[in-house]
Design a protein around this motif. Structure first.
Motif, short mmCIF file in Angstrom:
data_model
loop_
_atom_site.label_atom_id
_atom_site.label_comp_id
_atom_site.label_asym_id
_atom_site.label_seq_id
_atom_site.Cartn_x
_atom_site.Cartn_y
_atom_site.Cartn_z
N LEU A 1 -38.75 21.29 44.13
CA LEU A 1 -37.31 21.75 44.79
C LEU A 1 -36.33 20.64 44.78
CD1 LEU A 1 -38.28 24.82 46.68
CD2 LEU A 1 -37.17 24.91 44.85
N GLU A 2 -36.92 19.61 45.50
CA GLU A 2 -36.26 18.52 45.76
C GLU A 2 -35.86 17.81 44.39
OE1 GLU A 2 -38.77 15.91 48.30
OE2 GLU A 2 -37.85 16.71 50.14
N ARG A 3 -36.82 17.63 43.14
CA ARG A 3 -36.36 17.41 41.97
C ARG A 3 -35.37 18.12 41.38
NH1 ARG A 3 -41.74 16.72 39.14
NH2 ARG A 3 -42.86 16.73 40.78
N GLN A 4 -35.38 19.39 41.49
CA GLN A 4 -34.58 20.13 40.89
C GLN A 4 -33.04 20.04 41.59
OE1 GLN A 4 -36.07 24.32 41.67
NE2 GLN A 4 -37.19 24.19 39.72
N VAL A 5 -33.03 19.76 43.04
CA VAL A 5 -31.78 19.61 43.59
C VAL A 5 -31.19 18.14 43.06
CG1 VAL A 5 -30.82 19.03 45.79
CG2 VAL A 5 -32.04 20.99 45.52
N GLN A 6 -31.73 17.33 42.85
CA GLN A 6 -31.47 15.77 42.43
C GLN A 6 -30.92 15.92 40.95
OE1 GLN A 6 -34.79 13.32 42.72
NE2 GLN A 6 -34.50 13.11 44.98
N SER A 7 -31.58 16.73 40.14
CA SER A 7 -31.25 16.94 38.76
C SER A 7 -29.68 17.76 38.84
CB SER A 7 -32.31 17.92 37.86
OG SER A 7 -33.32 17.30 37.72
N LEU A 8 -29.61 18.50 39.58
CA LEU A 8 -28.57 19.41 39.72
C LEU A 8 -27.21 18.43 40.22
CD1 LEU A 8 -29.71 22.93 40.95
CD2 LEU A 8 -28.86 22.32 38.50
N GLN A 9 -27.60 17.78 41.24
CA GLN A 9 -26.74 16.62 41.81
C GLN A 9 -26.17 15.71 40.51
OE1 GLN A 9 -28.59 15.39 45.21
NE2 GLN A 9 -27.56 17.04 46.57
N ALA A 10 -27.33 15.47 39.80
CA ALA A 10 -26.62 14.34 38.95
C ALA A 10 -25.56 15.24 37.76
CB ALA A 10 -27.99 14.02 38.11
N LEU A 11 -25.78 16.07 37.78
CA LEU A 11 -24.73 16.87 36.82
C LEU A 11 -23.36 17.07 37.34
CD1 LEU A 11 -26.94 19.79 35.44
CD2 LEU A 11 -26.29 17.64 34.28
N LEU A 12 -23.20 16.84 38.88
CA LEU A 12 -21.88 17.01 39.69
C LEU A 12 -21.17 15.92 39.30
CD1 LEU A 12 -22.90 18.32 42.86
CD2 LEU A 12 -21.70 19.31 41.29
N PRO A 13 -19.59 16.04 39.23
CA PRO A 13 -19.00 14.60 39.10
C PRO A 13 -19.09 13.82 40.56
CG PRO A 13 -17.64 16.81 38.81
CD PRO A 13 -19.00 17.18 39.15
N GLU A 14 -18.80 12.55 40.26
CA GLU A 14 -19.09 11.73 41.49
C GLU A 14 -18.65 11.95 42.68
OE1 GLU A 14 -20.76 8.61 43.29
OE2 GLU A 14 -21.41 8.91 40.98
N HIS A 15 -17.15 12.46 42.56
CA HIS A 15 -16.60 12.63 43.84
C HIS A 15 -17.06 13.99 44.57
CE1 HIS A 15 -14.40 15.45 41.14
NE2 HIS A 15 -14.02 16.02 42.22
N LEU A 16 -17.70 14.80 44.12
CA LEU A 16 -18.40 16.11 44.70
C LEU A 16 -19.93 15.88 45.25
CD1 LEU A 16 -17.36 18.88 41.99
CD2 LEU A 16 -16.43 18.36 44.52
N ARG A 17 -20.61 14.62 44.87
CA ARG A 17 -21.93 14.12 45.12
C ARG A 17 -21.77 13.88 46.51
NH1 ARG A 17 -23.88 10.60 40.19
NH2 ARG A 17 -23.09 12.09 38.48
N GLN A 18 -20.61 13.37 47.19
CA GLN A 18 -20.76 12.83 48.60
C GLN A 18 -20.62 13.88 49.58
OE1 GLN A 18 -20.82 9.66 48.81
NE2 GLN A 18 -20.78 9.50 46.47
N ILE A 19 -20.53 15.01 49.05
CA ILE A 19 -20.55 16.23 50.19
C ILE A 19 -21.88 16.64 50.68
CG2 ILE A 19 -19.95 18.88 50.53
CD1 ILE A 19 -17.58 18.08 48.24
#
Length: 110
Positions: free
Chosen positions: A92-110
């Motif tokens: 699940l942690e790997r899946q979250v990291q993969s999904l977070q990598a798809l987000l634009p940079e400014h949304l990753r900080q949230i």
């Protein structure tokens, strides 16, 4: 193969290790690992006539489970359940990291 058990943390997950090596690096006995295989919590790569082999991806979850076993005085059956949950959390942690990598940079900080 690493000689110091702490070196096992740096193994590539495609590395193949024997039951004896896995027992040495994770802090569980070969009999306990066999019991985890019997519970279908630990999957060997192949059942050779000499010794079972495993993917090195089992090293870190087994080390964590072995530490928790000592800390909380758990039996091997409970370790089998715990090991399954640790693997599930890792996936699940790997899946979250993969999904977070798809987000634009400014949304990753949230």
């Amino acid at each position: 193969m690493p000689q110091d058990p702490s070196d096992y943390a740096s193994l590539d997950t495609s590395t193949v290790i024997t039951l004896t090596e896995l027992a040495q690096c994770c802090g569980l006995s070969a009999a306990e690992l066999d019991e985890l295989v019997d519970y279908n919590a630990l999957a060997p790569l192949a059942n050779s006539a000499i010794e079972r082999t495993f993917s090195a991806h089992w090293v870190m979850p087994l080390r964590t489970a072995a530490r928790m076993r000592l800390d909380f005085d758990l039996d091997v059956f409970t370790v089998a359940i715990l090991l399954g949950k640790l693997i599930q959390i890792e996936l699940l942690e790997r899946q979250v990291q993969s999904l977070q990598a798809l987000l634009p940079e400014h949304l990753r900080q949230i």
